[in-house]
Design a protein around this motif. Sequence first.
Motif, PDB file in Angstrom:
ATOM      1  N   LEU A   2      70.404  55.798  20.043  1.00  0.00           N
ATOM      2  CA  LEU A   2      70.175  55.406  18.650  1.00  0.00           C
ATOM      3  C   LEU A   2      69.176  56.328  17.960  1.00  0.00           C
ATOM      4  N   ASN A  51      71.070  52.912  12.141  1.00  0.00           N
ATOM      5  CA  ASN A  51      70.608  53.391  13.447  1.00  0.00           C
ATOM      6  C   ASN A  51      69.113  53.135  13.632  1.00  0.00           C
ATOM      7  N   GLU A 101      68.721  49.347  14.443  1.00  0.00           N
ATOM      8  CA  GLU A 101      69.166  49.081  15.818  1.00  0.00           C
ATOM      9  C   GLU A 101      68.191  49.665  16.833  1.00  0.00           C
ATOM     10  N   TYR A 102      67.666  50.843  16.543  1.00  0.00           N
ATOM     11  CA  TYR A 102      66.669  51.448  17.436  1.00  0.00           C
ATOM     12  C   TYR A 102      65.437  50.551  17.540  1.00  0.00           C
TER      13      TYR A 102
END
Length: 187
Positions: free
Chosen positions: A124, A81, A84-85
């Motif tokens: 996210l 996460n 992806e953030y």
Amino acid sequence: MIFVFCCFFLSQTSFAQKDSTAIRAKQLKFGADKYNPLSPSKAAFYSAIFPGGGQIYNKKYWKAPIVWAAIGTSVYFYIDNSNEYDRFRTAFKLRSQGLKDEFTDENGNTLISTAGLESAQKTLRKNRDLSLLTGVLLYVLQIVEASVNAHLLQFDTDDSLSINPMIKTDPLLVEAPKLGLTLKYSF
């Protein structure tokens, strides 16, 4: 008045029970039981130093892989996460400066809108923080579990310690039977 006070005082002391903790302490001094008061704190310490270490110390080897899998899963989702953030955050910053980002194709068409990038960042970030919180909670929970298990391993499970439920009818009221529950325990 004094007579009532004396009767009350004598009745209270005449029905006193023996102190079971004093008897237990005498048994422990003579080695009747293998009681180690530091065992729970050692298990908690080992779990705090190395997750699953307290479970191994308690000789509950099957619990250690469960602890590792739970904490490892939480770490995996935190890292995923977070990456992806960062990816969506970088794309949002580039787009806000008027530059081309990874979600813009060769023709200049955007695959994800700016509002979509903001929404993805919020989701996210929330998932990343939730993964971190879950990991911390699992870490603390495995420490507590190791300590409680170490306490319970020292619990006396002798066969003479048992509760035997019995159902008895009231012999005085034969025409209207009533049922009651009696719990008998013996030491």
